[in-house]
Design an enzyme around this catalytic site. Structure first.
Site, PDB file in Angstrom:
ATOM      1  N   CYS A   1      47.176  35.879  32.513  1.00 23.80           N
ATOM      2  CA  CYS A   1      45.888  36.139  31.860  1.00 23.80           C
ATOM      3  C   CYS A   1      46.096  36.888  30.538  1.00 23.80           C
ATOM      4  O   CYS A   1      46.554  36.290  29.586  1.00 23.80           O
ATOM      5  CB  CYS A   1      44.933  36.869  32.795  1.00 23.80           C
ATOM      6  SG  CYS A   1      43.191  36.710  32.282  1.00 23.80           S
TER       7      CYS A   1
ATOM      8  N   HIS B   1      45.097  33.372  37.368  1.00 21.24           N
ATOM      9  CA  HIS B   1      45.605  34.515  38.132  1.00 21.24           C
ATOM     10  C   HIS B   1      46.268  34.045  39.422  1.00 21.24           C
ATOM     11  O   HIS B   1      45.648  34.062  40.492  1.00 21.24           O
ATOM     12  CB  HIS B   1      44.465  35.486  38.450  1.00 21.24           C
ATOM     13  CG  HIS B   1      44.091  36.377  37.317  1.00 21.24           C
ATOM     14  ND1 HIS B   1      44.681  37.617  37.116  1.00 21.24           N
ATOM     15  CD2 HIS B   1      43.191  36.214  36.322  1.00 21.24           C
ATOM     16  CE1 HIS B   1      44.140  38.178  36.033  1.00 21.24           C
ATOM     17  NE2 HIS B   1      43.242  37.346  35.538  1.00 21.24           N
TER      18      HIS B   1
ATOM     19  N   GLU C   1      48.380  35.469  41.293  1.00 18.83           N
ATOM     20  CA  GLU C   1      48.510  36.529  42.304  1.00 18.83           C
ATOM     21  C   GLU C   1      47.322  36.549  43.259  1.00 18.83           C
ATOM     22  O   GLU C   1      47.424  37.071  44.380  1.00 18.83           O
ATOM     23  CB  GLU C   1      48.703  37.892  41.636  1.00 18.83           C
ATOM     24  CG  GLU C   1      47.453  38.562  41.098  1.00 18.83           C
ATOM     25  CD  GLU C   1      46.950  37.992  39.778  1.00 18.83           C
ATOM     26  OE1 GLU C   1      45.953  38.521  39.249  1.00 18.83           O
ATOM     27  OE2 GLU C   1      47.559  37.026  39.263  1.00 18.83           O
TER      28      GLU C   1
END
Length: 246
Positions: A115, A217, A219
């Site tokens: 990001c 993202h 994660e």
């Protein structure tokens, strides 16, 4: 053999006044820590004060670096004044990350950007950004989803003959999306490795293999889209090779 150490660039926030006095704290989101652990690395939070004061000392023990999300990159770093659509700017964070990024580039430490991380790494390499997609780029899809980061929101097209294609596979992949800025002009030694349906650059990588960076993202997708674990596993593997070659 010990696991590669992945330095995660830190951010700061100030706690609200309450029973105890307000305090400035260093942090990273726990999802980054958990994703590194899950995929074979040892995470280490790199405090901003350390990056600013002595980036070599702060990063010398790292085998790889994760550049996470955060606020908008200051446009002065790519020769522009702030546009009306820009969001929060944290000059002290940009200063610390720039010091760390320049050291990492010089030492060829493997990096993975997420990001803000993709935007920052592009600027670090001399590129520019859309300060605000919705006011500066025509015919945009929505890039700022609501609610959970685990939700899949739009598709990206991973381009062939790229390192990212070796990680995820060429073609369409569903991702989440939480940004209003994006890569505009590529920095030196970089190439595009994924795009959104509206043409927005969603991933970049360096020609020499040091940098891999994505706009979404991953994660937040390690359970809802397990293929995203490969991005962290790739960072860990690149970091292991870097450590072994020192």
């Amino acid at each position: 053999m010990s696991k590669p150490v992945i330095g995660i660039l830190g951010n700061t926030f100030k706690t609200a006044p309450g029973q105890f006095s307000s305090a400035l704290r260093e942090y990273v989101n726990s999802d980054y820590v958990e994703a590194v652990l899950k995929n074979g690395g040892t995470p280490a939070v790199i405090p901003t004060a350390g990056m600013q004061e002595d980036p070599e000392e702060a990063l010398s023990f790292c085998d790889g670096i994760l550049v996470p999300g955060g606020e908008d990159v200051h446009p002065w770093y790519y020769g522009e004044e702030p546009s009306p659509g820009i969001g929060t700017i944290r000059p002290e964070i940009d200063e610390a990350w720039m010091a760390a990024g320049k050291y990492a580039l010089e030492k060829k430490i493997p990096m993975f950007g997420i990001c803000k991380g993709i935007q920052f790494l592009n600027v670090l390499c001399g590129g520019t950004l859309y300060q605000d997609l919705y006011t500066q780029k025509k015919d945009c899809i929505l890039h700022m989803q609501s609610l959970e980061r685990s939700y899949l929101f739009h598709h990206v097209d991973v381009l062939g003959n790229t390192h990212l294609a070796k990680i995820l596979g060429e073609g369409k992949h569903p991702v989440n999306s939480m940004h209003h800025q994006a890569v505009r002009d590529l920095g030196e030694n970089l190439r595009v490795s994924a795009v959104a349906p509206d043409g927005t650059i969603e991933a970049i990588e360096s020609i020499d293999g040091q940098i891999v960076a994505v706009q979404w993202h991953p994660e937040g997708l390690t359970t809802s889209a397990p293929e995203m674990n490969r991005l962290f596993a790739d960072l860990v593997e690149r970091s292991r090779k870097y450590r072994d070659q020192r």
